[in-house]
Design a protein around this motif. Structure first.
Motif, PDB file in Angstrom:
ATOM      1  N   PHE A 279      42.477  25.721  25.803  1.00  0.00           N
ATOM      2  CA  PHE A 279      41.420  25.134  27.269  1.00  0.00           C
ATOM      3  C   PHE A 279      41.712  25.943  28.359  1.00  0.00           C
ATOM      4  N   ASP A 280      40.668  25.693  29.237  1.00  0.00           N
ATOM      5  CA  ASP A 280      40.961  26.414  30.636  1.00  0.00           C
ATOM      6  C   ASP A 280      42.946  26.091  31.064  1.00  0.00           C
ATOM      7  N   GLU A 281      42.587  24.737  31.182  1.00  0.00           N
ATOM      8  CA  GLU A 281      43.962  23.807  31.839  1.00  0.00           C
ATOM      9  C   GLU A 281      44.739  23.853  30.885  1.00  0.00           C
ATOM     10  N   GLY A 282      44.979  24.537  30.000  1.00  0.00           N
ATOM     11  CA  GLY A 282      45.889  24.040  28.860  1.00  0.00           C
ATOM     12  C   GLY A 282      45.946  25.017  27.676  1.00  0.00           C
TER      13      GLY A 282
ATOM     14  N   PRO B 269      45.803  32.308  25.170  1.00  0.00           N
ATOM     15  CA  PRO B 269      46.725  33.578  25.782  1.00  0.00           C
ATOM     16  C   PRO B 269      47.453  34.226  25.541  1.00  0.00           C
ATOM     17  N   ASN B 270      48.100  35.385  26.338  1.00  0.00           N
ATOM     18  CA  ASN B 270      48.387  36.414  26.372  1.00  0.00           C
ATOM     19  C   ASN B 270      49.856  35.612  27.014  1.00  0.00           C
ATOM     20  N   ALA B 271      51.065  36.021  25.675  1.00  0.00           N
ATOM     21  CA  ALA B 271      52.243  35.364  26.203  1.00  0.00           C
ATOM     22  C   ALA B 271      52.463  35.975  27.874  1.00  0.00           C
TER      23      ALA B 271
ATOM     24  N   MET C  61      54.220  19.471  28.250  1.00  0.00           N
ATOM     25  CA  MET C  61      55.212  20.426  28.457  1.00  0.00           C
ATOM     26  C   MET C  61      54.679  21.526  29.224  1.00  0.00           C
ATOM     27  N   MET C  62      55.725  22.500  29.650  1.00  0.00           N
ATOM     28  CA  MET C  62      55.333  23.821  30.923  1.00  0.00           C
ATOM     29  C   MET C  62      55.911  24.597  29.718  1.00  0.00           C
TER      30      MET C  62
ATOM     31  N   ARG D 242      56.136  43.108  33.820  1.00  0.00           N
ATOM     32  CA  ARG D 242      55.272  42.333  33.012  1.00  0.00           C
ATOM     33  C   ARG D 242      55.986  41.196  33.052  1.00  0.00           C
ATOM     34  N   ILE D 243      55.607  39.298  33.845  1.00  0.00           N
ATOM     35  CA  ILE D 243      55.767  38.378  33.045  1.00  0.00           C
ATOM     36  C   ILE D 243      55.696  37.252  32.526  1.00  0.00           C
ATOM     37  N   PRO D 244      56.430  36.308  31.934  1.00  0.00           N
ATOM     38  CA  PRO D 244      55.582  35.285  30.820  1.00  0.00           C
ATOM     39  C   PRO D 244      54.855  34.358  31.328  1.00  0.00           C
ATOM     40  N   GLU D 245      53.810  34.476  30.513  1.00  0.00           N
ATOM     41  CA  GLU D 245      53.159  33.139  31.571  1.00  0.00           C
ATOM     42  C   GLU D 245      53.490  31.536  30.901  1.00  0.00           C
ATOM     43  N   GLU D 246      53.336  30.527  32.027  1.00  0.00           N
ATOM     44  CA  GLU D 246      53.793  29.471  31.369  1.00  0.00           C
ATOM     45  C   GLU D 246      52.541  28.316  31.640  1.00  0.00           C
TER      46      GLU D 246
END
Length: 266
Positions: free
Chosen positions: A79-82, A2-4, A44-45, A25-29
């Motif tokens: 994965f899709d979930e993380g 995933p992009n950051a 962790m997130m 632009r916002i950060p991914e978590e």
């Protein structure tokens, strides 16, 4: 991977008025699992960036391993979930982890996830006998230098950073994350993977200083911490016991030294 960061639409309000559509632009978590020899030890997130550094740094600072040599291989599975950071450790380390295995679910930047006792929460650190000295003006310049290297924060204005600075080298490296603990873990991991320690150097933080930030800096082996916000009382006591110089409330016009002030010179 995933992009950051992600571009998102906003509605702008200025001076109490709706001025129309905008974007930011916002950060991914994302949820990031840390697995050892196929079994998840922590979730962790965090920001999906510098994940190998994060895996190594988390493992060291949270006591999953004692040295980077115990980690034999790292794989990143998306994965899709993380994301799953899959670390493969030696047999002795696997046995130790099996004895204390648990699943840990942590919020953003959680630094004491999965501890099993009050004693472990207040675990002692080693004590540095580093006799390095740091010029006050150089520390202020170091903070400014780190701001210029916070690429993710320049895009989003929403992430923390941790950096390692040395008087003879300047800013060695910077790592960023939505979680302040995660950013420091990434710095610990990047430094260990480079075959280095923080000895003779300063950890620069864009956040407040809680006890676990001192504990992680002690794992790195840093002689001093410089942070833009205030420390907690326990963080000061821990830094004092660890022999670490704790500088906080660092601003353009100065800072305050809370422990081992002998290292700061004019």
């Amino acid at each position: 991977m995933p992009n950051a960061t992600r571009e998102t639409s906003t509605t702008l309000w200025r001076d109490g008025r709706n001025t129309g559509p905008g974007s930011r632009r916002i950060p991914e978590e994302v949820a990031i699992a840390l697995s050892y020899n196929g079994t998840t030890q922590a979730v962790m997130m965090a920001t999906p960036l510098d994940l190998e550094d994060y895996g190594v740094g988390f493992s060291l600072s949270e006591g999953q391993v004692s040295t980077v040599d115990q980690i034999q291989e790292i794989d990143i599975a998306v994965f899709d979930e993380g994301i799953d950071i899959r670390l493969w450790v030696d047999e002795a380390t696997e046995t130790m982890l099996r004895d204390r295995r648990r699943r840990i679910a942590g919020p953003t930047g959680c630094g004491l996830c999965g501890i099993e006792s009050l004693t472990e929460a207040n675990r002692p650190t080693g004590r540095t006998e580093d006799d390095s000295r740091f010029q006050a003006s150089a520390l202020t310049a170091a903070q400014h230098a780190m701001y210029n290297h916070q690429k993710l924060n320049a895009e989003t204005r929403a992430v923390h950073a941790a950096g390692l600075w040395r008087p003879d080298q300047g800013l060695v490296r910077v790592r960023e994350d939505v979680g302040r603990h995660n950013a420091l873990d990434k710095l610990v991991g990047a430094t260990a993977r480079a075959g280095e320690s923080g000895a003779g150097g300063v950890v620069l933080l864009t956040s407040r200083v809680s006890v676990e930030m001192v504990q992680k800096s002690a794992v790195l082996g840093a002689a001093a911490i410089v942070a833009v916000s205030a420390p907690t009382a326990l963080a000061v006591r821990t830094a004092d016991a660890a022999g670490i110089t704790l500088v906080a409330l660092a601003r353009d016009d100065g800072f305050e030294v809370f422990s081992h002030s002998h290292r700061i010179v004019q």
